[in-house]
Design an enzyme around this catalytic site. Structure first.
Site, PDB file in Angstrom:
ATOM      1  N   HIS A 264       0.716  -1.258   0.157  1.00 43.38           N
ATOM      2  CA  HIS A 264       0.073  -0.404  -0.146  1.00 43.38           C
ATOM      3  C   HIS A 264       1.175   1.128   0.198  1.00 43.38           C
ATOM      4  CE1 HIS A 264      -2.845  -2.729   0.879  1.00 43.38           C
ATOM      5  NE2 HIS A 264      -4.019  -1.535  -0.039  1.00 43.38           N
TER       6      HIS A 264
ATOM      7  N   TYR B 259      -8.942   8.446   1.947  1.00 43.24           N
ATOM      8  CA  TYR B 259      -9.498   6.556   2.591  1.00 43.24           C
ATOM      9  C   TYR B 259      -8.484   6.536   3.230  1.00 43.24           C
ATOM     10  CZ  TYR B 259      -9.333   2.160   0.777  1.00 43.24           C
ATOM     11  OH  TYR B 259      -9.696   0.126   0.486  1.00 43.24           O
TER      12      TYR B 259
END
Length: 104
Positions: A22, A41
């Site tokens: 990520h 997010y």
């Protein structure tokens, strides 16, 4: 803005790999999420259970339903399938969460 939250499950011992992937999120994945209006997010990990908690904001949450048909998302799911619980199509096994409190 609508708030969306869900949970997923990471395989044991995969915390660092999940974070690394990520941290190196593909530019095309970032662009795709931004293009449908995803904002704010975040994904959190409960290290005792390996449960991932994701939350985001979006103007129209129905646009999230368009993501599974995109080649970028399908490729991302395949890339992540070895480190988390998934469905037969490689999509992460997710449980939508119901909002029960929000302090503005």
């Amino acid at each position: 803005m609508q708030r969306v939250a869900l949970k997923m499950k990471l395989h044991a011992g995969q915390t660092e790999e999940y974070k690394r992937r990520h941290d190196e999120l593909w530019p095309e994945m970032k662009e795709l999420l931004k293009s449908i209006g995803v904002e704010d997010y975040a994904i959190f990990l409960d290290e005792e259970t390996n449960i991932l908690f994701a939350s985001l904001k979006i103007e129209n949450s129905e646009l999230l339903d368009t993501l599974p048909q995109t080649p970028t998302v399908k490729r991302w799911w395949a890339y992540m399938a070895d480190i988390m619980e998934t469905n037969p199509d490689n999509s992460p096994t997710t449980v939508p969460l119901k909002e029960v409190f929000y302090l503005l």
